[in-house]
Design an enzyme around this catalytic site. Structure first.
Site, PDB file in Angstrom:
ATOM      1  N   SER A  18     144.967  33.529   6.694  1.00 27.18           N
ATOM      2  CA  SER A  18     145.970  33.116   7.665  1.00 27.18           C
ATOM      3  C   SER A  18     147.194  32.564   6.951  1.00 27.18           C
ATOM      4  O   SER A  18     147.096  31.585   6.200  1.00 27.18           O
ATOM      5  CB  SER A  18     145.396  32.049   8.590  1.00 27.18           C
ATOM      6  OG  SER A  18     146.426  31.472   9.377  1.00 27.18           O
ATOM      7  N   HIS A  42     146.299  37.404   8.675  1.00 28.41           N
ATOM      8  CA  HIS A  42     146.145  36.850  10.017  1.00 28.41           C
ATOM      9  C   HIS A  42     147.404  36.050  10.338  1.00 28.41           C
ATOM     10  O   HIS A  42     147.826  35.191   9.562  1.00 28.41           O
ATOM     11  CB  HIS A  42     144.909  35.947  10.044  1.00 28.41           C
ATOM     12  CG  HIS A  42     144.513  35.498  11.410  1.00 28.41           C
ATOM     13  ND1 HIS A  42     143.857  36.308  12.313  1.00 28.41           N
ATOM     14  CD2 HIS A  42     144.672  34.298  12.036  1.00 28.41           C
ATOM     15  CE1 HIS A  42     143.621  35.637  13.422  1.00 28.41           C
ATOM     16  NE2 HIS A  42     144.115  34.411  13.286  1.00 28.41           N
ATOM     17  N   ASP A  95     149.148  33.573  13.009  1.00 29.87           N
ATOM     18  CA  ASP A  95     148.934  32.659  14.126  1.00 29.87           C
ATOM     19  C   ASP A  95     150.258  32.326  14.803  1.00 29.87           C
ATOM     20  O   ASP A  95     151.077  31.591  14.248  1.00 29.87           O
ATOM     21  CB  ASP A  95     148.272  31.366  13.639  1.00 29.87           C
ATOM     22  CG  ASP A  95     146.829  31.578  13.223  1.00 29.87           C
ATOM     23  OD1 ASP A  95     146.046  32.058  14.054  1.00 29.87           O
ATOM     24  OD2 ASP A  95     146.489  31.258  12.069  1.00 29.87           O
ATOM     25  N   MET A 136     152.002  30.382  17.780  1.00 27.72           N
ATOM     26  CA  MET A 136     151.751  29.274  18.716  1.00 27.72           C
ATOM     27  C   MET A 136     153.045  28.896  19.423  1.00 27.72           C
ATOM     28  O   MET A 136     154.117  28.901  18.806  1.00 27.72           O
ATOM     29  CB  MET A 136     151.218  28.055  17.963  1.00 27.72           C
ATOM     30  CG  MET A 136     150.048  28.337  17.052  1.00 27.72           C
ATOM     31  SD  MET A 136     149.543  26.827  16.184  1.00 27.72           S
ATOM     32  CE  MET A 136     148.488  27.516  14.910  1.00 27.72           C
ATOM     33  N   HIS A 154     147.288  36.656  16.131  1.00 28.85           N
ATOM     34  CA  HIS A 154     146.529  35.815  17.055  1.00 28.85           C
ATOM     35  C   HIS A 154     147.517  35.032  17.915  1.00 28.85           C
ATOM     36  O   HIS A 154     148.191  34.121  17.437  1.00 28.85           O
ATOM     37  CB  HIS A 154     145.637  34.876  16.239  1.00 28.85           C
ATOM     38  CG  HIS A 154     144.841  33.923  17.056  1.00 28.85           C
ATOM     39  ND1 HIS A 154     144.169  32.856  16.484  1.00 28.85           N
ATOM     40  CD2 HIS A 154     144.585  33.850  18.392  1.00 28.85           C
ATOM     41  CE1 HIS A 154     143.539  32.181  17.432  1.00 28.85           C
ATOM     42  NE2 HIS A 154     143.782  32.763  18.596  1.00 28.85           N
ATOM     43  N   MET A 203     148.361  32.359  20.381  1.00 28.96           N
ATOM     44  CA  MET A 203     147.949  31.124  21.043  1.00 28.96           C
ATOM     45  C   MET A 203     149.118  30.674  21.905  1.00 28.96           C
ATOM     46  O   MET A 203     149.818  29.704  21.602  1.00 28.96           O
ATOM     47  CB  MET A 203     147.552  30.075  19.999  1.00 28.96           C
ATOM     48  CG  MET A 203     146.227  30.362  19.339  1.00 28.96           C
ATOM     49  SD  MET A 203     145.841  29.247  17.967  1.00 28.96           S
ATOM     50  CE  MET A 203     146.583  30.168  16.610  1.00 28.96           C
ATOM     51  N   MET A 261     136.463  31.225  17.984  1.00 28.55           N
ATOM     52  CA  MET A 261     137.095  30.071  17.359  1.00 28.55           C
ATOM     53  C   MET A 261     136.020  29.043  16.997  1.00 28.55           C
ATOM     54  O   MET A 261     135.257  28.608  17.862  1.00 28.55           O
ATOM     55  CB  MET A 261     138.128  29.436  18.295  1.00 28.55           C
ATOM     56  CG  MET A 261     139.340  30.305  18.594  1.00 28.55           C
ATOM     57  SD  MET A 261     140.272  30.750  17.095  1.00 28.55           S
ATOM     58  CE  MET A 261     140.758  29.121  16.490  1.00 28.55           C
ATOM     59  N   ASP A 295     137.259  32.411  13.141  1.00 29.76           N
ATOM     60  CA  ASP A 295     138.420  31.689  12.623  1.00 29.76           C
ATOM     61  C   ASP A 295     138.217  30.191  12.805  1.00 29.76           C
ATOM     62  O   ASP A 295     137.922  29.722  13.910  1.00 29.76           O
ATOM     63  CB  ASP A 295     139.671  32.139  13.387  1.00 29.76           C
ATOM     64  CG  ASP A 295     140.949  31.497  12.878  1.00 29.76           C
ATOM     65  OD1 ASP A 295     140.899  30.761  11.877  1.00 29.76           O
ATOM     66  OD2 ASP A 295     142.008  31.736  13.491  1.00 29.76           O
TER      67      ASP A 295
END
Length: 219
Positions: free
Chosen positions: A6, A31, A33, A35, A64, A66, A135, A173
């Protein structure tokens, strides 16, 4: 086994240099992330950073989301060159249509579940997703401790997959180190996301190799 470091824990002042060092160590992709500060209490980065990463690598990009409104991001992620998009089961009541949209944009689609979310919530999605992300920490921040009880959820998904002959991969993850990775793999995981352990290591290639990536894949 696939290993996706990540970049949330990368040094963004030297993003290309740091990430390139990780990629050269033999990982399977990255990966990403994303957010929004609403679905989780943290902000990370947006499409512009993803575009900059894609500009210096053709590796598999595993994004991913979020975020509260994942549907709003799909077109931009496809344009940025993302290969797979994960949405949260808890983020929208329209998970099925968002997954369809991800596929229509030529990307793989995955659904994630938080530690407190049971597998039953995503049962109807299992025939159409390419991956399920379990998760093993509460989402939003890197560097958290692995929650051991989540291995039961990995095992449950693995059993459902075998019984129903589904094709989704199981990704994990949160707090992933070589020790916790072993627990995940033993319970049926296929893909591992590791951030702090790799990007904060003094010897990044050694940190990657400590997962015994090739050995696990052969096994």
């Amino acid at each position: 086994m696939k290993l996706y470091p990540s970049i949330l824990n990368a040094d963004f002042r030297q993003l290309e240099t740091t990430v390139s060092k990780v990629l050269a160590s033999g990982v399977d992709g990255l990966h990403l992330d994303v957010m929004d500060g609403h679905f989780v209490p943290n902000l990370s980065f947006g499409v512009e950073i993803i575009q900059s990463v894609r500009a210096f690598t053709d590796t598999f990009l595993d994004c991913h989301l979020m975020v509260t409104n994942p549907a709003d991001y799909i077109q931009d992620l496809a344009t940025a060159g993302v290969d797979s998009v994960t949405i949260h089961a808890e983020a929208t009541s329209h998970t099925y249509s968002v997954i369809q949209s991800i596929h229509e944009h030529g990307m793989k689609a995955a659904v994630a579940v938080n530690p407190g979310t049971p597998v039953s919530i995503i049962r109807e999605l299992l025939p159409i997703v390419d991956m399920v992300l379990v998760m093993t920490v509460n989402p939003g921040f890197g560097g958290q401790q692995f929650i051991p009880a989540m291995t039961a959820k990995i095992h449950e998904l693995s059993m459902i997959r075998d019984a129903q002959k589904f094709n989704f991969e199981i990704e994990v993850d949160g707090g992933i180190t070589p020790e916790t990775a072993k627990q995940c793999l033993e319970n049926g995981a296929d893909c591992l996301v590791s951030g702090s352990y790799i990007f904060k290591a003094t010897d990044i290639p050694a940190a990657v190799q400590s997962f015994n990536v090739e050995e696990a894949a052969d096994h």
